[in-house]
Design a protein around this motif. Structure first.
Motif, PDB file in Angstrom:
ATOM      1  N   LEU A 155     -60.747 -43.744   4.679  1.00  0.00           N
ATOM      2  CA  LEU A 155     -61.434 -44.044   3.414  1.00  0.00           C
ATOM      3  C   LEU A 155     -62.959 -44.022   3.534  1.00  0.00           C
ATOM      4  CD1 LEU A 155     -60.451 -44.812   0.524  1.00  0.00           C
ATOM      5  CD2 LEU A 155     -60.847 -47.207   1.135  1.00  0.00           C
ATOM      6  N   HIS A 156     -63.477 -43.973   4.754  1.00  0.00           N
ATOM      7  CA  HIS A 156     -64.948 -44.001   4.906  1.00  0.00           C
ATOM      8  C   HIS A 156     -65.352 -43.056   6.032  1.00  0.00           C
ATOM      9  CE1 HIS A 156     -68.853 -46.609   5.232  1.00  0.00           C
ATOM     10  NE2 HIS A 156     -69.078 -45.360   5.610  1.00  0.00           N
ATOM     11  N   CYS A 157     -65.854 -41.873   5.628  1.00  0.00           N
ATOM     12  CA  CYS A 157     -66.301 -40.865   6.601  1.00  0.00           C
ATOM     13  C   CYS A 157     -67.588 -40.234   6.094  1.00  0.00           C
ATOM     14  CB  CYS A 157     -65.254 -39.764   6.735  1.00  0.00           C
ATOM     15  SG  CYS A 157     -63.664 -40.338   7.261  1.00  0.00           S
ATOM     16  N   HIS A 158     -68.131 -39.325   6.881  1.00  0.00           N
ATOM     17  CA  HIS A 158     -69.336 -38.573   6.476  1.00  0.00           C
ATOM     18  C   HIS A 158     -69.121 -37.114   6.793  1.00  0.00           C
ATOM     19  CE1 HIS A 158     -71.578 -42.107   5.298  1.00  0.00           C
ATOM     20  NE2 HIS A 158     -70.912 -42.719   6.268  1.00  0.00           N
ATOM     21  N   TYR A 159     -68.992 -36.298   5.744  1.00  0.00           N
ATOM     22  CA  TYR A 159     -68.522 -34.932   5.924  1.00  0.00           C
ATOM     23  C   TYR A 159     -69.484 -33.856   5.412  1.00  0.00           C
ATOM     24  CZ  TYR A 159     -63.750 -36.703   6.851  1.00  0.00           C
ATOM     25  OH  TYR A 159     -62.634 -37.301   7.381  1.00  0.00           O
ATOM     26  N   VAL A 196     -68.697 -44.590  -7.052  1.00  0.00           N
ATOM     27  CA  VAL A 196     -70.118 -44.622  -6.696  1.00  0.00           C
ATOM     28  C   VAL A 196     -70.330 -45.371  -5.382  1.00  0.00           C
ATOM     29  CG1 VAL A 196     -72.422 -45.278  -7.492  1.00  0.00           C
ATOM     30  CG2 VAL A 196     -70.653 -44.638  -9.162  1.00  0.00           C
ATOM     31  N   LYS A 197     -71.158 -44.801  -4.517  1.00  0.00           N
ATOM     32  CA  LYS A 197     -71.493 -45.469  -3.239  1.00  0.00           C
ATOM     33  C   LYS A 197     -72.879 -46.094  -3.334  1.00  0.00           C
ATOM     34  CE  LYS A 197     -71.257 -46.579   1.163  1.00  0.00           C
ATOM     35  NZ  LYS A 197     -71.632 -45.723   2.281  1.00  0.00           N
ATOM     36  N   VAL A 198     -72.993 -47.278  -2.755  1.00  0.00           N
ATOM     37  CA  VAL A 198     -74.306 -47.914  -2.644  1.00  0.00           C
ATOM     38  C   VAL A 198     -74.369 -48.660  -1.317  1.00  0.00           C
ATOM     39  CG1 VAL A 198     -73.558 -50.014  -3.892  1.00  0.00           C
ATOM     40  CG2 VAL A 198     -75.997 -49.415  -3.834  1.00  0.00           C
ATOM     41  N   THR A 234     -67.267 -52.173   2.118  1.00  0.00           N
ATOM     42  CA  THR A 234     -67.039 -51.511   3.388  1.00  0.00           C
ATOM     43  C   THR A 234     -67.972 -52.106   4.442  1.00  0.00           C
ATOM     44  OG1 THR A 234     -66.717 -49.375   4.482  1.00  0.00           O
ATOM     45  CG2 THR A 234     -68.612 -49.558   3.001  1.00  0.00           C
ATOM     46  N   HIS A 235     -67.564 -51.975   5.707  1.00  0.00           N
ATOM     47  CA  HIS A 235     -68.167 -52.685   6.849  1.00  0.00           C
ATOM     48  C   HIS A 235     -67.805 -54.175   6.777  1.00  0.00           C
ATOM     49  CE1 HIS A 235     -70.257 -48.983   7.317  1.00  0.00           C
ATOM     50  NE2 HIS A 235     -71.219 -49.217   6.456  1.00  0.00           N
ATOM     51  N   ALA A 236     -66.559 -54.459   6.421  1.00  0.00           N
ATOM     52  CA  ALA A 236     -66.137 -55.837   6.181  1.00  0.00           C
ATOM     53  C   ALA A 236     -66.390 -56.751   7.385  1.00  0.00           C
ATOM     54  CB  ALA A 236     -64.648 -55.868   5.826  1.00  0.00           C
ATOM     55  N   SER A 277     -62.883 -45.408   9.567  1.00  0.00           N
ATOM     56  CA  SER A 277     -63.651 -45.228  10.804  1.00  0.00           C
ATOM     57  C   SER A 277     -65.170 -45.246  10.599  1.00  0.00           C
ATOM     58  CB  SER A 277     -63.263 -43.895  11.445  1.00  0.00           C
ATOM     59  OG  SER A 277     -63.754 -42.821  10.674  1.00  0.00           O
ATOM     60  N   ASP A 278     -65.656 -44.756   9.438  1.00  0.00           N
ATOM     61  CA  ASP A 278     -67.094 -44.474   9.286  1.00  0.00           C
ATOM     62  C   ASP A 278     -67.573 -43.579  10.425  1.00  0.00           C
ATOM     63  OD1 ASP A 278     -69.687 -44.406   8.364  1.00  0.00           O
ATOM     64  OD2 ASP A 278     -70.210 -46.395   9.104  1.00  0.00           O
ATOM     65  N   VAL A 279     -66.785 -42.554  10.705  1.00  0.00           N
ATOM     66  CA  VAL A 279     -67.179 -41.625  11.772  1.00  0.00           C
ATOM     67  C   VAL A 279     -68.310 -40.729  11.251  1.00  0.00           C
ATOM     68  CG1 VAL A 279     -65.443 -39.837  11.223  1.00  0.00           C
ATOM     69  CG2 VAL A 279     -66.272 -40.096  13.568  1.00  0.00           C
TER      70      VAL A 279
HETATM   71 ZN    ZN Z   1     -70.883 -44.809   6.437  1.00  0.00          ZN
END
Ligand code: ZN
Length: 436
Positions: free
Chosen positions: A108-112, A207-209, A265-267, A326-328
């Motif tokens: 649910l949390h990546c950077h692509y 939306v991301k913040v 996120t980053h709980a 992961s926030d990979v």
């Molecule tokens: Zn991230």
């Protein structure tokens, strides 16, 4: 994929279910209990499966299944799950003997947005390490650059992708630099962001913040307020994914502002005593209250956002994550904490979460949040044939968090095969050799 008319007529539920796919835009959409349309003729006695994953132990939380099963695939769908399926019935066979077989992981949390975002990575290249068949980009693209992400990344990638659109026009194009993307509040144009979210609602979740001091500067709560407003305008289906870290205001205020369905996120990050969901050894009352309201808590491990000294007491006090992600990204992937999704899942095994729950938090639960693909995150018959195969490696293992705390475990997940919509990554290469 071409639908054969015979396939549609062959199943009485197919037409109705096909209509359901076209209209699946709500927050619902979990696989469990759904009847899914079949895109092959199940009644054909000579039906030859495209691929058979044989000899493994299936762990599929959507069906409460944890047992020895063979899994057959046809036309990109799960076609059969049974105790024994003869190898002769399939064109290709993958031997998963001694391994566990799960739905393809959903991160649910990546950077692509590679080569545009400062921290993006190409998802397909990471497949052997991540076993991730569905990934969600967490705001690499702002509303000004999302069309490029859609065209150049989503359109060119085998991994199934979704994204959150950043409330800052520039997204993370300049990250990591010293000037955060929300230092200038004029980058947060509510109507322009709402327009991009609404126009792309088939692939955009909201939306991301990023609510960190080094990102928002003196703008305090305003970026979050604008992110929420943009999501409200786009529609009730649009979520806000809110990054927490060294908060510009007390963390409790951020949690209180979030709406049911929004995602923290980053709980389990730990940016100091007043910046974690655990303070003085106790989970914040505002965190419990947010969860009661329906706010979701996601792991987002990353390179600086997962601390065992927060996660362990939180889990002991009944505050597990809703989703494990992961926030990979290009920085975190090179850190000793190794935030690759199977490795992050293994950390939660070391924290005492049972295997079925760990897998559910990276399959069934994020699939429900995505809510756009019937059967996603499941191995039920008719589901998209997204499959991951792991060795469950037993023996002492040492994990490190992003603050260099060590934790010992007894077991970890080692990905050995990933299949996306029936097509394996790597050997055996699809027969015939074509990509979806
Ligand atoms: Zn991230």
């Amino acid at each position: 994929m071409t639908l054969s008319r015979r396939g549609l007529i062959g199943s009485g539920v197919a037409a109705a279910a096909a209509t359901k796919i076209a209209g699946a835009e709500t927050r619902a959409g979990s696989a469990a209990g759904e009847t899914l349309p079949l895109l092959f003729d199940r009644s054909d006695p000579n039906l030859k499966f495209d691929l058979l994953v044989t000899g493994g132990t299936v762990v599929d939380p959507s069906q409460k299944l944890h047992a020895h099963r063979d899994v057959a695939i046809k036309n990109g769908q799960i076609a059969a799950v049974a105790e024994s399926i003869p190898a002769a019935r399939a064109v290709q066979v993958f031997d998963a003997g001694g391994a566990i077989v799960t739905p393809g992981l959903i991160d649910l949390h990546c950077h692509y947005y590679h080569q545009v975002s400062g921290i993006g990575l190409p998802p397909d290249e990471m497949m052997g390490l991540t076993a991730t068949t569905t990934g969600v980009d967490a705001g690499d693209a702002g509303y000004a650059s999302f069309p490029g992400f859609r065209h150049h990344v989503i359109g060119q990638t085998r991994t199934r992708l979704f994204g959150f659109i950043h409330i800052s026009a520039i997204g993370l194009a300049g990250n990591p630099i010293k000037v955060g993307e929300m230092m200038n509040i004029d980058y947060a144009d509510v109507d322009a962001c709402a327009k991009a979210v609404a126009e792309n609602r088939d692939v955009c979740l909201g939306v991301k913040v990023r609510m960190s001091k080094n990102v928002v500067g003196s703008n305090g709560m305003e970026p979050l307020r604008r992110a929420i407003r943009a999501a409200q305008i786009a529609g009730p289906w649009a979520r806000v994914m809110c990054h927490i870290g060294n908060a510009p205001v007390p963390l409790g205020e951020v949690l209180e502002a979030l709406r049911p369905g929004d995602i923290v996120t980053h709980a389990y990050s730990n940016a100091g005593e007043t910046n974690a969901i655990v303070a003085g050894g106790k989970v914040l009352p505002q965190a419990f209250e947010a969860r009661r309201r329906g706010v979701l808590f996601d792991v987002g491990h990353g390179g600086g956002s997962f601390d065992f000294t927060v996660a362990a007491p939180a889990l002991e006090q009944g505050f597990p994550p809703d989703t494990i992600s992961s926030d990979v990204h290009s920085v975190s992937i090179q850190s000793p904490s190794k935030p690759l999704l199977p490795w992050v899942l293994s950390k939660f095994l070391s924290l005492g979460l049972p295997l079925e729950q760990v897998i559910a938090k990276a399959t069934t639960e994020p699939a429900r949040i995505i809510g756009r693909v019937p059967g996603l995150g499941s191995l039920q018959v008719g589901a998209p044939a997204d499959v991951a195969v792991f060795k469950l490696v037993e023996g002492p293992v040492a994990f490190v968090d992003t603050n260099k705390h060590e934790r010992r475990g007894n077991v970890y997940l080692d990905p050995i095969k990933t299949i996306r919509q029936g097509r394996p990554f790597g050997f055996p290469f699809p027969d015939p050799f074509t990509y979806t």
